[in-house]
Design a protein around this motif. Sequence first.
Motif, short mmCIF file in Angstrom:
data_model
loop_
_atom_site.label_atom_id
_atom_site.label_comp_id
_atom_site.label_asym_id
_atom_site.label_seq_id
_atom_site.Cartn_x
_atom_site.Cartn_y
_atom_site.Cartn_z
N PHE A 6 0.79 -1.22 0.00
CA PHE A 6 0.00 0.00 0.00
C PHE A 6 0.83 1.29 0.00
O PHE A 6 0.32 2.35 -0.34
CB PHE A 6 -0.94 0.01 1.22
CG PHE A 6 -1.92 -1.11 1.23
CD1 PHE A 6 -1.75 -2.21 2.07
CD2 PHE A 6 -3.03 -1.08 0.39
CE1 PHE A 6 -2.66 -3.25 2.07
CE2 PHE A 6 -3.94 -2.10 0.39
CZ PHE A 6 -3.74 -3.19 1.23
N VAL A 7 2.10 1.20 0.41
CA VAL A 7 2.91 2.43 0.51
C VAL A 7 3.94 2.48 -0.61
O VAL A 7 3.95 3.41 -1.44
CB VAL A 7 3.60 2.50 1.90
CG1 VAL A 7 4.44 3.77 2.00
CG2 VAL A 7 2.55 2.48 3.01
N TRP A 8 4.83 1.45 -0.67
CA TRP A 8 5.91 1.49 -1.67
C TRP A 8 5.46 0.94 -3.02
O TRP A 8 6.10 1.20 -4.03
CB TRP A 8 7.11 0.68 -1.15
CG TRP A 8 7.61 1.19 0.17
CD1 TRP A 8 7.72 2.47 0.58
CD2 TRP A 8 8.00 0.37 1.29
NE1 TRP A 8 8.18 2.55 1.87
CE2 TRP A 8 8.37 1.26 2.34
CE3 TRP A 8 8.11 -0.99 1.51
CZ2 TRP A 8 8.84 0.81 3.56
CZ3 TRP A 8 8.57 -1.43 2.73
CH2 TRP A 8 8.92 -0.54 3.75
N ASN A 9 4.36 0.18 -3.03
CA ASN A 9 3.83 -0.38 -4.27
C ASN A 9 4.89 -1.19 -5.02
O ASN A 9 5.08 -1.07 -6.23
CB ASN A 9 3.29 0.75 -5.17
CG ASN A 9 2.37 0.20 -6.25
OD1 ASN A 9 1.80 -0.89 -6.09
ND2 ASN A 9 2.21 0.93 -7.33
N ILE A 10 5.62 -2.05 -4.28
CA ILE A 10 6.67 -2.86 -4.90
C ILE A 10 6.36 -4.34 -4.80
O ILE A 10 7.14 -5.16 -5.27
CB ILE A 10 8.04 -2.56 -4.24
CG1 ILE A 10 7.98 -2.91 -2.73
CG2 ILE A 10 8.46 -1.13 -4.46
CD1 ILE A 10 9.31 -2.79 -2.03
N PHE A 11 5.24 -4.69 -4.18
CA PHE A 11 4.92 -6.12 -4.04
C PHE A 11 4.57 -6.70 -5.41
O PHE A 11 3.77 -6.13 -6.14
CB PHE A 11 3.74 -6.29 -3.08
CG PHE A 11 3.57 -7.70 -2.60
CD1 PHE A 11 2.70 -8.55 -3.27
CD2 PHE A 11 4.27 -8.18 -1.50
CE1 PHE A 11 2.53 -9.85 -2.84
CE2 PHE A 11 4.10 -9.48 -1.08
CZ PHE A 11 3.23 -10.31 -1.75
N PRO A 12 5.13 -7.84 -5.79
CA PRO A 12 4.90 -8.39 -7.14
C PRO A 12 3.44 -8.75 -7.35
O PRO A 12 2.73 -9.13 -6.44
CB PRO A 12 5.79 -9.65 -7.15
CG PRO A 12 6.75 -9.46 -6.03
CD PRO A 12 6.08 -8.65 -4.99
N SER A 13 3.01 -8.61 -8.63
CA SER A 13 1.65 -8.99 -8.98
C SER A 13 1.52 -10.51 -9.01
O SER A 13 2.44 -11.22 -9.43
CB SER A 13 1.27 -8.42 -10.36
OG SER A 13 1.31 -7.01 -10.33
N ALA A 14 0.37 -11.00 -8.56
CA ALA A 14 0.11 -12.44 -8.56
C ALA A 14 -0.77 -12.85 -9.73
O ALA A 14 -0.75 -14.00 -10.14
CB ALA A 14 -0.54 -12.86 -7.25
N TYR A 15 -1.55 -11.91 -10.26
CA TYR A 15 -2.47 -12.25 -11.35
C TYR A 15 -2.60 -11.04 -12.27
O TYR A 15 -2.74 -9.92 -11.81
CB TYR A 15 -3.84 -12.62 -10.77
CG TYR A 15 -4.88 -12.93 -11.82
CD1 TYR A 15 -5.78 -11.95 -12.25
CD2 TYR A 15 -4.95 -14.19 -12.40
CE1 TYR A 15 -6.73 -12.23 -13.20
CE2 TYR A 15 -5.91 -14.48 -13.36
CZ TYR A 15 -6.80 -13.48 -13.76
OH TYR A 15 -7.73 -13.76 -14.70
N ILE A 16 -2.55 -11.29 -13.58
CA ILE A 16 -2.68 -10.24 -14.58
C ILE A 16 -3.87 -10.59 -15.46
O ILE A 16 -3.94 -11.68 -16.02
CB ILE A 16 -1.40 -10.11 -15.45
CG1 ILE A 16 -0.19 -9.76 -14.55
CG2 ILE A 16 -1.59 -9.04 -16.53
CD1 ILE A 16 1.11 -9.70 -15.28
N GLU A 17 -4.83 -9.66 -15.53
CA GLU A 17 -6.02 -9.90 -16.32
C GLU A 17 -5.66 -10.16 -17.77
O GLU A 17 -4.92 -9.40 -18.40
CB GLU A 17 -6.95 -8.66 -16.23
CG GLU A 17 -8.30 -8.83 -16.87
CD GLU A 17 -9.16 -9.77 -16.05
OE1 GLU A 17 -8.91 -9.88 -14.84
OE2 GLU A 17 -10.06 -10.39 -16.65
N GLY A 18 -6.20 -11.26 -18.33
CA GLY A 18 -5.93 -11.61 -19.71
C GLY A 18 -4.68 -12.45 -19.91
O GLY A 18 -4.49 -13.04 -20.98
N GLU A 19 -3.80 -12.50 -18.90
CA GLU A 19 -2.57 -13.29 -19.01
C GLU A 19 -2.54 -14.45 -18.01
O GLU A 19 -1.88 -15.45 -18.23
CB GLU A 19 -1.35 -12.40 -18.80
CG GLU A 19 -1.20 -11.31 -19.85
CD GLU A 19 0.05 -10.47 -19.63
OE1 GLU A 19 0.14 -9.40 -20.24
OE2 GLU A 19 0.92 -10.90 -18.85
#
Length: 450
Positions: A6-19
């Motif tokens: 929520f602050v640094w916004n560096i946590f990796p994405s776990a799911y990408i829409e369409g991919e």
Amino acid sequence: MLASIFVWNIFPSAYIEGEGLTPFKVGSEYAIIAVLLAAMALFWRGRTALALSVFYGIVGSLAASIAAELAFTLYFGVTDTANLLGHLFKITAFYLLYRALVEVAFTRPYDLLLRQLKQSEQTERAGRNFAEVELHACEESYLRLMNNALVGVYQTSLDGIMLFANSEFAHLLSFSSAEEMIGGNVAERYRDLQDRARLVEILKREQYVREFETDLWTRNGQSRHVLMSASLKDRTISGMVLDITERKRAEEKIKIQVEQLAALRAIDIAIISSAELYLTLKIVLEQVIQHLHVDAASVLLLNPHQYTLEYAEGIGFRKEIPALPPLRLGEGFAGRAALERRIVSAVNIAESEIEFRQKQLIEGEDFVSVYTVPLIIKGQVRGVLDIFNRSELHPDQAWLDFLETLAKQTAIAIENATLSEGLQKSNMDLIRQADRRRVGGNAQAYTICV
């Protein structure tokens, strides 16, 4: 971790829409599986120290969790079957864990103790003391659970004496603490005592009741609509209470909106299908009375040549409306509403500083409140809509908004009828002119022939 999201916004994405799932998500799931396998191995090594029901429940829960994590690595979209299966496995895992720990802790608490402790005669007293302490801790935990529940929990005697109440139930009924409710008579909280009698009757007959709706009085005199479930055992009623007041209000609001849409639809159909203004106005006034819940309503039309308001149609009056004199702009409620282009009202007509000029209209009707709204379309005043009630009106904003909507629909109906009347008149003029020309031409031909 929270800061990275929520602050640094560096946590990796776990799911990408369409991919679909990212490598990080898949890798994380396999890491979790490794941890669960290690835990399963540890429990296997210490299986002799646990009761078989506990051991099998925990191992089964771990196995179901591993299956869930595997399923979570296989889906592409959030609605895929693999995702659904993963959540079903999760539910299974939690259920097995509940059976192994929570349920056994209440029904067979000694099964959770080490076998060696239960079998040792030297430690029998220590084991009993330990069990008593654990039981006391469970009771305290149970009370904390009840007090932290999001629904009201209570126990009463069959004759209505309150034996137990949790904090949420006390808060629901505006008590400062649950202890204040103990010993009181629950019948005092029912808005309708017949509901309490009906609840007890069902419990005596069936021992259990679900989704019983009723209204309860709070300590400060407010009414709350609740949904109750209860059971009867040994002349003690135990149950839960869920406050659904806001849900009921929302349902009622939606119902009113649907009815209002139906009313507007009926007016639209009347406007489209009928060129008779007075028939359309009658339909409009019927919808006004039904959906604004008033006793009577009338429409006055503006005479654009004399700048007066003339009675056109009314409904809900006790007597036949006599011929009414025209009302000049600025006179009375209707005249002021048309002149000032705003709603003019009085909660009590008799106490209003504005005089109601058309006294023949309300004579003997016992009207108390009046609301008058101008009928405006394309910037032109076409008339006014008068609304009367035989008790005081205290409308909310939604009522006023719908009144203005009905006024706009009424103005459209008047405009449509006026245009239709003008079109018919123009057609008749053209027909008469054509007839005159045809007669003139025939006469001229006859003269020539002679």
